[in-house]
Every structure is written in C-alpha cells, then in structure tokens.
Design an enzyme around this catalytic site. Structure first.
Site, PDB file in Angstrom:
ATOM      1  N   CYS A  30       0.834  -1.115   0.037  1.00  0.00           N
ATOM      2  CA  CYS A  30      -0.021   0.055  -0.079  1.00  0.00           C
ATOM      3  C   CYS A  30       0.832   1.219  -0.063  1.00  0.00           C
ATOM      4  CB  CYS A  30      -0.910  -0.018   1.128  1.00  0.00           C
ATOM      5  SG  CYS A  30      -1.796  -1.545   1.423  1.00  0.00           S
ATOM      6  N   ALA A  31       1.562   1.654  -1.193  1.00  0.00           N
ATOM      7  CA  ALA A  31       2.525   2.384  -1.180  1.00  0.00           C
ATOM      8  C   ALA A  31       2.520   3.854  -1.156  1.00  0.00           C
ATOM      9  CB  ALA A  31       3.362   2.128  -2.595  1.00  0.00           C
ATOM     10  N   ALA A  32       1.208   4.569  -1.716  1.00  0.00           N
ATOM     11  CA  ALA A  32       1.268   6.067  -1.522  1.00  0.00           C
ATOM     12  C   ALA A  32       1.255   6.542  -0.152  1.00  0.00           C
ATOM     13  CB  ALA A  32       0.093   6.489  -2.518  1.00  0.00           C
ATOM     14  N   PRO A  33       1.847   7.608   0.023  1.00  0.00           N
ATOM     15  CA  PRO A  33       2.509   8.564  -0.922  1.00  0.00           C
ATOM     16  C   PRO A  33       3.941   8.241  -1.258  1.00  0.00           C
ATOM     17  CG  PRO A  33       2.218   9.517   1.351  1.00  0.00           C
ATOM     18  CD  PRO A  33       1.631   8.381   1.239  1.00  0.00           C
ATOM     19  N   GLY A  34       4.312   7.347  -0.819  1.00  0.00           N
ATOM     20  CA  GLY A  34       5.674   6.529  -1.251  1.00  0.00           C
ATOM     21  C   GLY A  34       6.949   7.148  -0.139  1.00  0.00           C
ATOM     22  N   LYS A  81       7.566   5.528   2.579  1.00  0.00           N
ATOM     23  CA  LYS A  81       8.078   4.305   2.856  1.00  0.00           C
ATOM     24  C   LYS A  81       8.744   3.587   1.504  1.00  0.00           C
ATOM     25  CE  LYS A  81       4.944   3.978   6.797  1.00  0.00           C
ATOM     26  NZ  LYS A  81       3.685   4.737   6.385  1.00  0.00           N
ATOM     27  N   CYS A 103      -1.571   2.995  11.428  1.00  0.00           N
ATOM     28  CA  CYS A 103      -1.481   4.119  12.368  1.00  0.00           C
ATOM     29  C   CYS A 103      -2.688   4.180  13.274  1.00  0.00           C
ATOM     30  CB  CYS A 103      -1.282   5.274  11.627  1.00  0.00           C
ATOM     31  SG  CYS A 103      -2.547   5.869  10.580  1.00  0.00           S
TER      32      CYS A 103
END
Lengths: 168, 281
Positions: free
Chosen positions: B101-105, B107, B215
């Site tokens: 679950c990459a966005a906003p990028g 991590k 979170c």
C-alpha cells in the site's frame, strides 16, 4: 508561500518523432543513457527491474526512474532527466541565490540573477539552470542575448513543479 | 464519556491530547546529513535528531514551510512523521521487497534506498500521482510501481514485504477523529487487513518476513489481526528492536497468543499512535 507559486509553462519541448529522448539529451551532453520505453513514457531501468517487470502480467506506471514522455509529437523531459544530464553537461546557466526562488516560482531569469553561462548564448538555445551548488533547478530558453540586457532566459520548466503537483 | 477514550483506558492508556510534530528523514543518497543541516540552518530551520530513528529528524524551529525549500525540491529530505519512519527501519529491507500500500511513497523510498529492488502497489489512482512525484523528486531508481489492489497482485515472490495497511488512523493525526469513527469501521478495516495479510503470505518466499503496520490504536486492526495471522496463516512473530511498548495480549475479555508481546504498540505522546508486527513465514 506555496499557494503563490505560478503555474508552470507547458512541459513540452521540441524534438524529433523518432528517438526524441536522444535528440533532447544530445543538446546537453554526449552521455549515453540506457532507457526503456513503456507506451509514450521513458524510464531509466536496470536489467533486474526489467526482468521483474516481465514476470508480472499487468503494465506498470513506473519502471525505475521516470525520464520523460512524448506528448503531441514532442518530448517532455522529467526533472529527474535534467538532473542526470546536468552532471555531464557544459550547457548550463548558473544563477545566484536571489534568482533561485524566482526561477522555481516559474519566473524569467534576468541578467542580475545570472552568475555564469556555459556553452551557447544565442537566442532560442535551451539551457540547464543550475544554482550555486551546481544543482539543477530546471530548464530555460535564451530569449534575449546577454549584451542586449533585460530579460535573458525564459522558464521552460522548474523543480517548483513538484510542489505544484502536490497542490493539484 | 467518549467511548473510545473508555476503551483506551481499559487497554492501559490514559488519553492525553497530543500535537503532531513535524519530522523528516534525510535522503543520504543525495546529501550528507551534516551538509543538509548546515544548509537548512542558514535558513533558520533547525533539525534535532530523533534518538530512535537512524535518519529521522524533528523540525525544532522554522520560518516557513519546509516543502517550499530548494533542499526539499532537490529531494534531499522527505517529510514523514516520526512513527511512520519506523516500519521500514524495523523491516531491514534487502533483496526484492514488496510495498503493498505504497502511496504517498515515503516508505517506498526508504525501502528503495536499502533493497535491491522494490515493487510498489497502490490501489487508488488519485494517490498514485503522489507516489510517482515523490519517487522522482527523491531520485529513486530501483522501483516498479503498479496501480492495483494488492489483493489481486501475483507473479513474483518476495524476500520481504511491507504491509502498511489502510486503517482508521488515530486521534493524534486527526482532530475530528472521534466524531468520524465507529467500532464497525474497525471491523470493516480488519477484514481488508486480513485479506491483505493473506495475500502477503502467498507472495512471500519461505523464510521471508512481513512487516505489518497501521497508524491505528484499535486492537481490531492490530493485535487481533496478528493473532488471526498466527493462528490461520502459521506466521511467527519476530522480536522488534524498536521504539514502543509491548503488544497487548489481553484485549477486553479476550486472551491472545503470548507471541503478540513481540509486537510494538505506540500510544500517542512523542509521536502519533502506531502499531507494528514483524512476521516470519
């Protein structure tokens, strides 16, 4: 502060219909950049990334570093490509601190902003715009020769675009 | 009384209002830490090292938005809340890594700077642009990104996987959080989180590791999901040398696996709320 950033000029630059990216790069450096093309977009990708891409059936939106794309028969470079070619290019304009913010806000560069020009100074030439640390700020086009004074370099694209994209 | 605050109290945390503090990590592939600090100090931006992060700094003082600085535009740093910087540090990326679950990028970029390559997935098209922008700005060269729901992804096996799962968030991150959330939201999220973990298991090499994080402060999205993964997928929890307290093994009236203690739960104080579990196949 961010909200006052001017809208960028269109990020489309002239090129040839074939190998547009090479034509663009050759204006600045003799360096050969290995690229891969997906649709109309160009990427800097290692062999191992290409191998991974080939195992996955769907089309990626990004493979490695985005270098630019063809739009309406012209080549639009990415800011990452400008950063790469600036490392070996001698076709640059170095600007003073005072011009840095003006430029990334999309404004023209005037003679008082300019520290040094490398390479051609003729009207119509594209120049990589660098700050005092030799970091690329974007791309400009000479619109008046230096000896005439006044406005010298038009902003074609700049790194303030990263902020403008965040606001869209 | 606020029902969520009552729940937190039962779980062992006395609610206190927390203000999020601006943090960043330094992109050491582009600049040395000391050089960045010196350049920002000239602009009266003062950074203070965060003791539990390798490359993380707190913004102690500033005169204007950091994201309008030349140093930000050059990709010398990335603005990311301190607790959000922990999962990648805990994952210790190497080899081929998947970011589900990459966005906003933020991590994704952290992973890319350590791993051989990273495959980044994002289901929401509108969030995809932020991911691509950040990767370009930070000069990331070893990432492939797809606009796809991670639950539908297949074709490659990974050495390590980051699943920073979609979740309900927390009250430190969003002032109106209490008025927006319901317990049933947590249950809905939990279902998706379990499906994502199940996919992560399928895509992971034997002996590979998953870092699961949210979170959220809600056990339905954290300890209960990990307990499910231990019992249904056969994943093992691993020790996490990280900031935070032990995972909870007593959730209201339910007793969970003792292994859950190895997870890390962060109640909001110095950072926002957070949860992490490291799982081995």
């Amino acid at each position: 502060m961010q909200k006052n950033l001017a809208k960028p000029n269109p990020r489309i630059l002239h090129g040839e219909t074939k190998k547009m990216i090479q034509t663009f790069i050759q204006k600045f450096t003799q360096e050969k950049i290995e690229y891969t093309k997906i649709g109309s977009k160009y990427f800097l990708a290692t062999k191992s990334l290409i191998q991974i891409k080939d195992k996955i059936k769907i089309t990626p939106l990004l493979v490695g570093l985005y270098l630019g794309e063809e739009k309406e028969g012209k080549f639009a470079p990415s800011l990452a490509l400008l950063e790469i070619i600036a490392k070996t290019s001698t076709n640059k304009v170095f600007i003073k601190d005072i011009g840095e913010m003006d430029f990334i806000y999309g404004k023209k560069l005037r003679s008082r902003h300019i520290l040094k020009i490398e390479g051609e100074t003729k009207v119509g030439f594209l120049k990589l715009i660098q700050n005092e640390h030799d970091e690329n700020l974007g791309l400009g086009k000479i619109s008046k020769e230096i000896k005439e004074g006044g406005t010298i370099i038009k902003n074609k694209m700049d790194r303030g675009d990263f902020l403008r994209r965040e606001m869209d | 009384m606020n029902p969520f605050i009552e729940r937190y109290s039962q779980l062992g945390w006395d609610y206190t209002e927390t203000k999020m503090r601006e943090s960043l990590w330094v992109n050491t592939s582009k600049i040395r830490v000391e050089e960045l600090k010196a350049r920002l100090e000239k602009k009266r931006i003062i950074l203070k090292k965060i003791p539990f992060l390798e490359k993380g700094f707190l913004v102690e003082s500033k005169r204007f938005s950091l994201s309008s600085t030349q140093e930000y535009l050059q990709g010398f740093f990335h603005m990311q809340e301190a607790a959000s910087q922990l999962p990648v540090q805990a994952l210790q990326p190497k080899g081929l890594v998947l970011d589900m679950c990459a966005a906003p990028g933020g991590k994704t970029a952290q992973i890319a700077l350590q791993a051989e390559a990273v495959v980044a997935l994002e289901s929401q098209q509108k969030r995809m642009q932020a991911l691509l922008n950040n990767l370009e700005r930070l000069g990331i060269k070893n990432c492939i990104a797809y606009n796809i729901d991670a639950r539908k992804f297949e074709g490659v096996e990974f050495d390590k996987i980051l699943l920073d799962a979609p979740c309900s968030g927390n009250c430190a991150k969003d002032r109106r959080w209490f008025s927006k959330q319901t317990i049933s939201n947590f249950e809905k999220n939990s279902k998706i989180q379990k499906e994502l973990l199940s996919t992560a298991y399928d895509l992971l090499k034997e002996g590979g590791e998953i870092l699961y994080s949210t979170c959220s402060l809600e056990p339905e999205e954290n300890e209960l999901v990990v307990d499910w993964a231990i019992k249904n997928l056969g994943l093992k929890t691993m020790k996490l040398d990280s900031y935070g307290s032990e995972g909870l093994t007593q959730i209201f009236n339910k007793k969970l696996s003792e292994e859950i203690k190895l997870c890390k739960r962060i109640w909001p104080s110095q950072t926002q709320g957070f949860f992490m579990a490291k799982l081995k196949k």
